[in-house]
Design an enzyme around this catalytic site. Structure first.
Site, mmCIF file in Angstrom:
data_model
loop_
_atom_site.group_PDB
_atom_site.id
_atom_site.type_symbol
_atom_site.label_atom_id
_atom_site.label_comp_id
_atom_site.label_asym_id
_atom_site.label_seq_id
_atom_site.Cartn_x
_atom_site.Cartn_y
_atom_site.Cartn_z
ATOM 1 C CB SER A 1 32.201 33.865 48.537
ATOM 2 O OG SER A 1 32.576 33.922 47.187
ATOM 3 C CG ASP B 1 40.129 33.542 48.557
ATOM 4 O OD1 ASP B 1 39.935 33.032 47.438
ATOM 5 O OD2 ASP B 1 39.206 33.967 49.277
ATOM 6 C CG HIS C 1 36.912 31.408 48.097
ATOM 7 N ND1 HIS C 1 36.923 32.780 48.209
ATOM 8 C CD2 HIS C 1 35.631 31.071 47.774
ATOM 9 C CE1 HIS C 1 35.712 33.252 47.960
ATOM 10 N NE2 HIS C 1 34.907 32.230 47.701
#
Length: 340
Positions: free
Chosen positions: A41, A127, A167
């Site tokens: 991320s 995600d 995610h």
């Protein structure tokens, strides 16, 4: 008087004990031919920035749920929109052109140092935080950079975006959090992402990984501030040393950047112990550096993200960025040769 002396003695002992909890980084025999940056991320964006700013140090990068270099352009609203939701779609061609110009101007590293780079981009179809289209734009960035820059034809770009996870960073065990994005953001998906990352960065393993047998140590992050400048990191970071490194043998180096809300203050040692990197570090004889951010409200960074939109300054994604210079100081302290 005696009470005052007693108080000062306790204060001094406490201070020394606290200082002893975070020693300097150990000096290792780092093999400059085996280095990589990885991240999830915001950590993926950070890894891409380190690679582009200092490709002579880190030509290899593994980005999990991240987008193209220079995506935010120094604007938080762009980071939250185009660079996470994918609306509007990131302008990859313009970002490639910008990176080329910035390299020529010396703001980032020489693109020729990416000639034999290995880039692995992993992202889940489920995600909902960083849209798959954004991660695909990250892959297209490298592909267009490779195809449009003389001397980069040998760059390896592997886009791994067909796996079903949310995610998070997938780990080997199975559980009920693979399709969720919940702390500590390690999805038990039955897929060992750390093992695949090491294989992508350094080739097939000599043998399977078992339980980590090295040492996870803390180190003083403040001592590595460039010129004493605040880099908005925690006081203490972590470094994992596999047995080969502890024995004084040459070893590689991976810098692993956690995601937002995945720093030690938020999730404890979950990322630095359970992401799977340490087990594979033993197999490959690679030290793993785990820098730690800190949350703040001035500048605005309440989720302890790495700076990929400019909260640390306008030059955040260049060779002059304070967090990037801190990383260089850290890997130099670990023993990465000055000639690289």
């Amino acid at each position: 008087m005696h009470k005052t002396l007693g108080f000062l003695t306790v204060l001094l002992v406490t201070t020394l004990a606290r200082a002893g909890e975070a020693p300097p980084l150990p000096a290792l025999k780092i093999d400059p031919a085996r280095t990589a940056v990885v991240g999830l991320s915001s950590g993926a964006y950070m890894a891409g920035q380190v690679q582009m700013a200092y490709p002579e140090l880190f030509p290899n990068a593994a980005l999990v749920a991240g987008g193209p270099y220079g995506c935010a352009g120094g604007k938080l609203e762009v980071a939250l929109g185009s660079c996470m939701k994918g609306v509007p779609a990131p302008g990859v061609a313009a970002m490639v052109a910008s990176a080329t110009r910035r390299s020529a101007a010396g703001e980032i590293g020489a693109l020729k140092d990416l000639a034999h780079a290995r880039v692995y981009l992993l992202h889940g179809k489920g995600d909902a935080l960083v849209a798959p289209a954004v991660a695909e734009a990250g892959a297209h960035f490298y592909e267009q950079l490779r195809d449009g820059t003389p001397g980069l034809k040998a760059m390896q770009v592997h886009d791994d975006g067909q796996r079903a996870f949310a995610h998070n960073l997938p780990v080997a065990g199975k559980g009920d959090d693979c399709d969720k994005s919940v702390a500590p953001y390690l999805g038990h998906c039955g897929f060992d992402a750390a093992g695949e990352i090491f294989a992508q960065m350094f080739g097939k393993p000599a043998h399977a990984a078992s339980a980590a047998k090295g040492e996870l140590r803390t180190f003083d992050q403040d001592a590595l501030r460039p010129g004493g400048t605040d880099v908005f990191l925690a006081d203490t970071g972590y470094v994992y040393l596999p047995p080969a490194c502890l024995a004084g043998k040459p070893c590689g180096l991976v810098v692993a950047f956690h995601g937002c809300k995945q720093n030690a203050a938020a999730v404890g040692k979950a990322f630095v112990e359970d992401a799977g990197f340490n087990r594979w570090a033993d197999v490959y004889a690679v030290a793993v550096l785990y820098p730690q951010t800190r949350a703040s409200f001035a500048p605005l960074n309440p989720q302890a993200c790495w700076d990929w939109w400019g909260y640390s300054g306008a030059d955040y994604d260049t060779r002059q960025g304070v967090q990037l210079r801190w990383v260089v100081n850290a890997v130099r302290a670990l023993g990465l040769p000055a000639g690289h």
